[in-house]
Design a protein around this motif. Structure first.
Motif, PDB file in Angstrom:
ATOM      1  N   ARG A  66       0.819  -1.175  -0.142  1.00 19.17           N
ATOM      2  CA  ARG A  66      -0.052   0.038  -0.028  1.00 19.17           C
ATOM      3  C   ARG A  66       1.008   1.359  -0.115  1.00 19.17           C
ATOM      4  NH1 ARG A  66      -2.892   3.211   3.739  1.00 19.17           N
ATOM      5  NH2 ARG A  66      -4.620   4.092   2.902  1.00 19.17           N
ATOM      6  N   CYS A  67       1.842   1.426   0.861  1.00 23.43           N
ATOM      7  CA  CYS A  67       2.812   2.692   0.769  1.00 23.43           C
ATOM      8  C   CYS A  67       4.083   2.133  -0.001  1.00 23.43           C
ATOM      9  CB  CYS A  67       3.075   2.764   2.291  1.00 23.43           C
ATOM     10  SG  CYS A  67       1.719   3.322   3.326  1.00 23.43           S
ATOM     11  N   HIS A  68       4.564   1.044   0.152  1.00 26.46           N
ATOM     12  CA  HIS A  68       6.091   0.958  -0.549  1.00 26.46           C
ATOM     13  C   HIS A  68       5.892   0.298  -2.020  1.00 26.46           C
ATOM     14  CE1 HIS A  68       8.589   1.453   2.882  1.00 26.46           C
ATOM     15  NE2 HIS A  68       7.604   0.778   3.912  1.00 26.46           N
ATOM     16  N   GLY A  69       4.772   0.186  -2.549  1.00 20.69           N
ATOM     17  CA  GLY A  69       4.593  -0.146  -3.709  1.00 20.69           C
ATOM     18  C   GLY A  69       4.328  -1.641  -4.289  1.00 20.69           C
ATOM     19  N   LEU A  70       3.780  -1.776  -5.264  1.00 20.39           N
ATOM     20  CA  LEU A  70       3.549  -3.086  -5.765  1.00 20.39           C
ATOM     21  C   LEU A  70       4.760  -3.760  -6.077  1.00 20.39           C
ATOM     22  CD1 LEU A  70       0.200  -2.786  -7.963  1.00 20.39           C
ATOM     23  CD2 LEU A  70       0.350  -3.547  -6.005  1.00 20.39           C
ATOM     24  N   GLU A  71       5.020  -5.016  -5.659  1.00 19.70           N
ATOM     25  CA  GLU A  71       6.298  -5.872  -6.176  1.00 19.70           C
ATOM     26  C   GLU A  71       7.498  -5.127  -5.550  1.00 19.70           C
ATOM     27  OE1 GLU A  71       6.169  -7.130 -10.059  1.00 19.70           O
ATOM     28  OE2 GLU A  71       4.333  -8.446  -9.764  1.00 19.70           O
ATOM     29  N   GLY A  72       7.407  -4.393  -4.637  1.00 23.93           N
ATOM     30  CA  GLY A  72       8.549  -3.521  -3.977  1.00 23.93           C
ATOM     31  C   GLY A  72       9.044  -2.420  -4.609  1.00 23.93           C
ATOM     32  N   VAL A  73       8.234  -1.939  -5.754  1.00 29.48           N
ATOM     33  CA  VAL A  73       8.677  -0.785  -6.597  1.00 29.48           C
ATOM     34  C   VAL A  73       7.860   0.430  -6.234  1.00 29.48           C
ATOM     35  CG1 VAL A  73       8.704   0.018  -8.804  1.00 29.48           C
ATOM     36  CG2 VAL A  73       8.967  -2.347  -8.578  1.00 29.48           C
TER      37      VAL A  73
ATOM     38  N   ILE B 268       9.617 -11.296   4.595  1.00 34.29           N
ATOM     39  CA  ILE B 268       9.083 -10.216   3.621  1.00 34.29           C
ATOM     40  C   ILE B 268      10.607  -9.863   3.526  1.00 34.29           C
ATOM     41  CG2 ILE B 268       8.298  -7.978   3.836  1.00 34.29           C
ATOM     42  CD1 ILE B 268       6.176  -9.156   5.820  1.00 34.29           C
ATOM     43  N   ARG B 269      11.462  -9.690   4.233  1.00 32.88           N
ATOM     44  CA  ARG B 269      12.842  -9.120   3.752  1.00 32.88           C
ATOM     45  C   ARG B 269      13.408  -9.968   2.619  1.00 32.88           C
ATOM     46  NH1 ARG B 269      17.240  -5.935   3.233  1.00 32.88           N
ATOM     47  NH2 ARG B 269      18.736  -6.134   4.502  1.00 32.88           N
ATOM     48  N   THR B 270      13.316 -11.282   2.702  1.00 33.80           N
ATOM     49  CA  THR B 270      13.757 -12.165   1.930  1.00 33.80           C
ATOM     50  C   THR B 270      13.229 -12.008   0.430  1.00 33.80           C
ATOM     51  OG1 THR B 270      14.030 -13.662   3.643  1.00 33.80           O
ATOM     52  CG2 THR B 270      14.206 -14.795   1.218  1.00 33.80           C
ATOM     53  N   TYR B 271      11.986 -11.821   0.564  1.00 31.06           N
ATOM     54  CA  TYR B 271      11.336 -11.571  -0.642  1.00 31.06           C
ATOM     55  C   TYR B 271      11.692 -10.145  -1.396  1.00 31.06           C
ATOM     56  CZ  TYR B 271       7.600  -9.316  -3.622  1.00 31.06           C
ATOM     57  OH  TYR B 271       6.989  -8.759  -4.727  1.00 31.06           O
ATOM     58  N   LEU B 272      11.743  -9.111  -0.652  1.00 29.44           N
ATOM     59  CA  LEU B 272      12.485  -7.926  -1.132  1.00 29.44           C
ATOM     60  C   LEU B 272      13.924  -7.931  -1.593  1.00 29.44           C
ATOM     61  CD1 LEU B 272      11.133  -5.744   1.700  1.00 29.44           C
ATOM     62  CD2 LEU B 272      10.416  -5.562  -0.828  1.00 29.44           C
TER      63      LEU B 272
END
Length: 155
Positions: free
Chosen positions: A86-93, A145-149
């Motif tokens: 919601r704040c940091h963007g879809l798929e981390g973007v 979550i950190r690993t996904y990023l």
């Protein structure tokens, strides 16, 4: 000025679409309330306030992920979408509203920064910019979550 019938219908359709999807839903991502993440399939990293200080699921450059790392990426993908997008963007973007977490260093310093913010949240000028997740996410979910990023490309 006279508007033809097809233009009127197009304008009515546009107006109805805005009514059906208000800006609060149409231009945000993820749920607005932080929510727990299902970490089934990940080994326990410990209970209580004793958290690891380094990402236990980190995939070293050039290595293939093992079963726990693969599961962590799956869990992290869902957890990020539910709580962070919601704040940091879809798929981390990031779209600029909050930091683009793909650029966070994948090392102890980056882990320390990430852990502090995800557990304690962020306030600025008396306002909450990011809620604390310490009572919502267990450390398996947070590190997943950190690993996904860390798997998201930076370009």
């Amino acid at each position: 000025m006279k508007i033809n019938l097809s233009a009127k219908l197009a304008l009515m359709g546009l107006a109805l679409s805005f009514a059906a999807f208000p800006a609060s839903r149409g231009f945000s991502h993820g749920d607005t309330a932080p929510q727990a993440v299902d970490t089934e399939g990940l080994d326990s990293l410990g209970e209580g306030d004793e958290w690891l200080t380094v990402n236990p699921y980190r995939i070293e450059e050039g290595e293939e992920p093992n079963a726990q790392q693969t599961r962590a990426i799956e869990v992290g993908t869902v957890g990020y979408s539910q709580n962070c997008a919601r704040c940091h963007g879809l798929e981390g973007v990031s779209g600029g509203m909050a930091p683009d977490l793909r650029y966070l260093d994948a090392d102890e310093w980056g882990d320390e920064w990430y852990l502090d913010r995800i557990r304690n949240g962020v306030t600025q000028n008396g306002g909450v910019k990011m809620p604390p997740f310490a009572d919502i996410l267990n450390q398996e979910a947070a590190w997943a979550i950190r690993t996904y990023l860390e798997t998201r490309p930076q370009d």
